[in-house]
Design a protein around this motif. Structure first.
Motif, PDB file in Angstrom:
ATOM      1  N   PRO A 141      67.186  60.579  25.465  1.00 33.44           N
ATOM      2  CA  PRO A 141      66.526  60.591  26.769  1.00 33.44           C
ATOM      3  C   PRO A 141      65.817  59.261  27.021  1.00 33.44           C
ATOM      4  CG  PRO A 141      66.067  62.616  25.555  1.00 33.44           C
ATOM      5  CD  PRO A 141      66.756  61.691  24.593  1.00 33.44           C
ATOM      6  N   GLU A 142      65.714  58.865  28.267  1.00 37.85           N
ATOM      7  CA  GLU A 142      65.207  57.529  28.602  1.00 37.85           C
ATOM      8  C   GLU A 142      63.829  57.270  28.022  1.00 37.85           C
ATOM      9  OE1 GLU A 142      64.299  54.801  32.580  1.00 37.85           O
ATOM     10  OE2 GLU A 142      65.611  56.562  32.712  1.00 37.85           O
ATOM     11  N   ASP A 143      62.919  58.251  28.123  1.00 40.62           N
ATOM     12  CA  ASP A 143      61.568  58.029  27.622  1.00 40.62           C
ATOM     13  C   ASP A 143      61.541  57.865  26.107  1.00 40.62           C
ATOM     14  OD1 ASP A 143      62.319  60.664  27.250  1.00 40.62           O
ATOM     15  OD2 ASP A 143      60.280  61.452  27.471  1.00 40.62           O
ATOM     16  N   LEU A 144      62.425  58.581  25.407  1.00 41.51           N
ATOM     17  CA  LEU A 144      62.490  58.458  23.954  1.00 41.51           C
ATOM     18  C   LEU A 144      63.157  57.153  23.546  1.00 41.51           C
ATOM     19  CD1 LEU A 144      61.952  59.656  21.193  1.00 41.51           C
ATOM     20  CD2 LEU A 144      64.068  60.981  21.403  1.00 41.51           C
ATOM     21  N   ALA A 145      64.169  56.729  24.293  1.00 41.54           N
ATOM     22  CA  ALA A 145      64.842  55.463  23.996  1.00 41.54           C
ATOM     23  C   ALA A 145      63.890  54.281  24.159  1.00 41.54           C
ATOM     24  CB  ALA A 145      66.051  55.287  24.898  1.00 41.54           C
ATOM     25  N   GLU A 146      62.953  54.398  25.089  1.00 39.21           N
ATOM     26  CA  GLU A 146      61.987  53.330  25.320  1.00 39.21           C
ATOM     27  C   GLU A 146      60.881  53.311  24.269  1.00 39.21           C
ATOM     28  OE1 GLU A 146      60.606  53.935  29.274  1.00 39.21           O
ATOM     29  OE2 GLU A 146      62.445  53.162  30.228  1.00 39.21           O
ATOM     30  N   ASN A 147      60.617  54.462  23.661  1.00 37.99           N
ATOM     31  CA  ASN A 147      59.562  54.548  22.652  1.00 37.99           C
ATOM     32  C   ASN A 147      60.031  55.432  21.497  1.00 37.99           C
ATOM     33  OD1 ASN A 147      57.018  54.200  21.458  1.00 37.99           O
ATOM     34  ND2 ASN A 147      56.187  56.017  22.462  1.00 37.99           N
ATOM     35  N   PRO A 148      61.001  54.931  20.709  1.00 36.23           N
ATOM     36  CA  PRO A 148      61.616  55.756  19.663  1.00 36.23           C
ATOM     37  C   PRO A 148      60.789  55.789  18.372  1.00 36.23           C
ATOM     38  CG  PRO A 148      62.681  53.632  19.716  1.00 36.23           C
ATOM     39  CD  PRO A 148      61.640  53.603  20.796  1.00 36.23           C
ATOM     40  N   THR A 149      59.615  56.371  18.411  1.00 37.24           N
ATOM     41  CA  THR A 149      58.802  56.464  17.206  1.00 37.24           C
ATOM     42  C   THR A 149      59.436  57.470  16.240  1.00 37.24           C
ATOM     43  OG1 THR A 149      57.417  58.272  18.045  1.00 37.24           O
ATOM     44  CG2 THR A 149      56.728  56.014  18.568  1.00 37.24           C
ATOM     45  N   PRO A 150      59.217  57.304  14.956  1.00 38.35           N
ATOM     46  CA  PRO A 150      59.782  58.263  13.997  1.00 38.35           C
ATOM     47  C   PRO A 150      59.399  59.710  14.293  1.00 38.35           C
ATOM     48  CG  PRO A 150      59.020  56.322  12.838  1.00 38.35           C
ATOM     49  CD  PRO A 150      58.565  56.168  14.259  1.00 38.35           C
ATOM     50  N   GLN A 151      58.135  59.932  14.658  1.00 38.67           N
ATOM     51  CA  GLN A 151      57.681  61.290  14.912  1.00 38.67           C
ATOM     52  C   GLN A 151      58.389  61.892  16.135  1.00 38.67           C
ATOM     53  OE1 GLN A 151      55.780  58.609  14.528  1.00 38.67           O
ATOM     54  NE2 GLN A 151      54.500  58.968  12.719  1.00 38.67           N
ATOM     55  N   ALA A 152      58.551  61.099  17.182  1.00 40.76           N
ATOM     56  CA  ALA A 152      59.202  61.599  18.398  1.00 40.76           C
ATOM     57  C   ALA A 152      60.694  61.844  18.154  1.00 40.76           C
ATOM     58  CB  ALA A 152      59.001  60.609  19.544  1.00 40.76           C
ATOM     59  N   LEU A 153      61.326  60.950  17.406  1.00 40.36           N
ATOM     60  CA  LEU A 153      62.742  61.139  17.099  1.00 40.36           C
ATOM     61  C   LEU A 153      62.961  62.384  16.247  1.00 40.36           C
ATOM     62  CD1 LEU A 153      63.810  57.462  16.359  1.00 40.36           C
ATOM     63  CD2 LEU A 153      64.749  58.920  18.158  1.00 40.36           C
ATOM     64  N   ALA A 154      62.101  62.596  15.244  1.00 42.34           N
ATOM     65  CA  ALA A 154      62.234  63.784  14.401  1.00 42.34           C
ATOM     66  C   ALA A 154      62.044  65.057  15.223  1.00 42.34           C
ATOM     67  CB  ALA A 154      61.234  63.729  13.255  1.00 42.34           C
ATOM     68  N   ALA A 155      61.094  65.048  16.143  1.00 42.44           N
ATOM     69  CA  ALA A 155      60.875  66.222  16.984  1.00 42.44           C
ATOM     70  C   ALA A 155      62.096  66.499  17.853  1.00 42.44           C
ATOM     71  CB  ALA A 155      59.633  66.012  17.848  1.00 42.44           C
ATOM     72  N   TYR A 156      62.701  65.441  18.377  1.00 41.79           N
ATOM     73  CA  TYR A 156      63.897  65.609  19.205  1.00 41.79           C
ATOM     74  C   TYR A 156      65.056  66.157  18.371  1.00 41.79           C
ATOM     75  CZ  TYR A 156      67.746  64.475  22.363  1.00 41.79           C
ATOM     76  OH  TYR A 156      68.865  64.542  23.169  1.00 41.79           O
ATOM     77  N   VAL A 157      65.231  65.627  17.161  1.00 41.69           N
ATOM     78  CA  VAL A 157      66.289  66.128  16.278  1.00 41.69           C
ATOM     79  C   VAL A 157      66.090  67.617  16.016  1.00 41.69           C
ATOM     80  CG1 VAL A 157      67.204  66.048  13.937  1.00 41.69           C
ATOM     81  CG2 VAL A 157      66.801  63.918  15.179  1.00 41.69           C
ATOM     82  N   ARG A 158      64.872  67.999  15.688  1.00 39.73           N
ATOM     83  CA  ARG A 158      64.607  69.409  15.376  1.00 39.73           C
ATOM     84  C   ARG A 158      64.895  70.318  16.568  1.00 39.73           C
ATOM     85  NH1 ARG A 158      59.807  66.961  12.317  1.00 39.73           N
ATOM     86  NH2 ARG A 158      60.417  67.165  10.119  1.00 39.73           N
ATOM     87  N   SER A 159      64.749  69.789  17.784  1.00 38.90           N
ATOM     88  CA  SER A 159      65.045  70.604  18.972  1.00 38.90           C
ATOM     89  C   SER A 159      66.522  70.885  19.128  1.00 38.90           C
ATOM     90  CB  SER A 159      64.529  69.902  20.233  1.00 38.90           C
ATOM     91  OG  SER A 159      65.350  68.787  20.589  1.00 38.90           O
ATOM     92  N   LEU A 160      67.383  70.109  18.426  1.00 41.80           N
ATOM     93  CA  LEU A 160      68.829  70.278  18.526  1.00 41.80           C
ATOM     94  C   LEU A 160      69.385  71.249  17.493  1.00 41.80           C
ATOM     95  CD1 LEU A 160      69.841  66.495  18.839  1.00 41.80           C
ATOM     96  CD2 LEU A 160      69.455  68.103  20.718  1.00 41.80           C
ATOM     97  N   LEU A 161      68.610  71.531  16.449  1.00 39.86           N
ATOM     98  CA  LEU A 161      69.131  72.255  15.291  1.00 39.86           C
ATOM     99  C   LEU A 161      69.258  73.757  15.543  1.00 39.86           C
ATOM    100  CD1 LEU A 161      67.086  70.444  12.500  1.00 39.86           C
ATOM    101  CD2 LEU A 161      69.335  69.843  13.392  1.00 39.86           C
ATOM    102  N   GLY A 162      69.941  74.416  14.595  1.00 38.29           N
ATOM    103  CA  GLY A 162      70.095  75.855  14.664  1.00 38.29           C
ATOM    104  C   GLY A 162      71.517  76.317  14.633  1.00 38.29           C
ATOM    105  N   SER A 163      72.460  75.380  14.419  1.00 35.38           N
ATOM    106  CA  SER A 163      73.896  75.727  14.434  1.00 35.38           C
ATOM    107  C   SER A 163      74.409  76.192  13.083  1.00 35.38           C
ATOM    108  CB  SER A 163      74.706  74.514  14.898  1.00 35.38           C
ATOM    109  OG  SER A 163      74.335  74.134  16.207  1.00 35.38           O
ATOM    110  N   VAL A 164      73.644  75.940  12.012  1.00 26.48           N
ATOM    111  CA  VAL A 164      74.072  76.330  10.674  1.00 26.48           C
ATOM    112  C   VAL A 164      73.130  77.418  10.175  1.00 26.48           C
ATOM    113  CG1 VAL A 164      74.402  75.589   8.301  1.00 26.48           C
ATOM    114  CG2 VAL A 164      75.008  74.056  10.176  1.00 26.48           C
ATOM    115  N   ALA A 165      73.702  78.547   9.742  1.00 30.68           N
ATOM    116  CA  ALA A 165      72.897  79.651   9.224  1.00 30.68           C
ATOM    117  C   ALA A 165      72.222  79.221   7.931  1.00 30.68           C
ATOM    118  CB  ALA A 165      73.770  80.871   8.984  1.00 30.68           C
ATOM    119  N   ARG A 166      70.954  79.577   7.798  1.00 32.89           N
ATOM    120  CA  ARG A 166      70.195  79.207   6.591  1.00 32.89           C
ATOM    121  C   ARG A 166      69.835  80.458   5.825  1.00 32.89           C
ATOM    122  NH1 ARG A 166      69.434  75.194  10.089  1.00 32.89           N
ATOM    123  NH2 ARG A 166      69.126  73.105   9.276  1.00 32.89           N
TER     124      ARG A 166
END
Length: 318
Positions: A293-318
């Motif tokens: 997303p544009e706002d994340l691309a402009e400020n790609p901090t590790p914490q913000a990127l990790a939060a975005y990644v976690r929002s995508l997960l859930g496709s593999v059963a744990r």
């Protein structure tokens, strides 16, 4: 998720696959709706993602694009098979050394289809008795699910795990949640990685890659690993392997940097297990591919990127 199956099940499934079960054949007209064939290449389309697979070269992924932007190392020379593509290896690597086993790594795989899946199967490697199967299918918006199978056709039990290796351009950053082991480098020079909060973080800097290949190995958590470059993101999602359960001398997460700056390897593997003769294991990896997303691309901090990644997960059963 990784599972082990019995001798009878393995033999039945192998027989069906090799005889062309269901719609299985190599005609493009019989491929699922999301897949087309162009000569020796398959193209899977899902949302804005385009994944290219080469059945005649180890059934490997040779290209991954998001809205036309290439994320992987492009093919420069088809003969240099260790410089490009995503491949499946067996772990520990010490069981087979170097170079990779050609039957499994870069020789032709047989193409079949099963319902909404593209299935590629190797021949049986005469030395190890292993046979690899790779199954590809879309899994929602901008996601592709890959199911790997390793079958033990030898006459003895084998201790092994599946290991996925993806070659990326020498740029960008790789990161994952830090696990419960120390960072090591094995036989190679160490990589300059940082710990940022709960993340292990690696920024590629070619000036720090010199003299020899560099590597890092560490346990991960949460079952994911990510790569970001030029505003594009690749996330691999898989079942987490607890610390200490991978093969000796290996770790769940590995990053390898080539001394000639040809590529970075993004590698993850499952826990080691014992396969009796005729048994096989299955391992699922889901690839998420996004433009940030544009706002994340402009400020790609590790914490913000990790939060975005976690929002995508859930496709593999744990």
């Amino acid at each position: 998720m990784i599972k082990r199956y019995s001798l009878i099940a393995a033999l039945v499934l192998a027989t069906l696959a090799m005889t062309g079960c269901g719609k299985g054949n190599e005609e493009a007209a019989d491929l699922p709706h999301f897949c087309t064939q162009d000569g020796s290449r398959l193209l899977i389309k899902q949302g804005k993602v385009r994944m290219e697979i080469m059945p005649k070269v180890g059934g490997r992924i040779s290209s991954l694009k998001y809205a036309g932007h290439e994320i992987l190392v492009p093919i420069v020379d088809l003969d240099k098979v260790t410089d490009w593509g995503t491949v499946l290896w067996s772990s520990p690597q010490s069981d087979w050394g170097w170079p990779p086993i050609d039957v499994l790594d870069n020789k032709p795989y047989r193409l079949t289809t099963e319902d909404d899946r593209v299935v590629l199967m190797s021949e049986i490697d005469p030395r190890t008795g292993y046979q690899f199967t790779k199954t590809y299918r879309p899994n929602g918006d901008d996601r592709i699910l890959i199911e790997y199978r390793i079958t033990n056709h030898s006459n003895e039990s084998k201790n092994l795990a599946p290991l996925e290796v993806t070659r990326l351009p020498s740029s960008g950053s790789l990161f994952f949640p830090s696990g419960d082991s120390e960072i090591s480098s094995g036989l190679f020079y160490s990589l300059d990685v940082q710990t940022v909060d709960e993340l292990t973080w690696f920024d590629y800097d070619r000036k720090k890659i010199r003299t020899d290949h560099h590597k890092m190995m560490q346990d991960g958590k949460e079952g994911w690993m990510a790569y970001v470059d030029q505003g594009y993101l690749l996330v691999k999602e898989f079942s987490d392997s607890p610390a200490g359960t991978t093969a000796k001398g290996e770790s769940e997460i590995e990053i390898f940097a080539h001394v000639e700056h040809i590529f970075i390897e993004m590698k993850q593997q499952a826990s080691i297990q014992t396969l009796a003769p005729g048994e096989h294991l299955d391992w699922v990896v889901v690839w998420h591919v996004k433009k940030l997303p544009e706002d994340l691309a402009e400020n790609p901090t590790p914490q913000a990127l990790a939060a975005y990644v976690r929002s995508l997960l859930g496709s593999v059963a744990r």
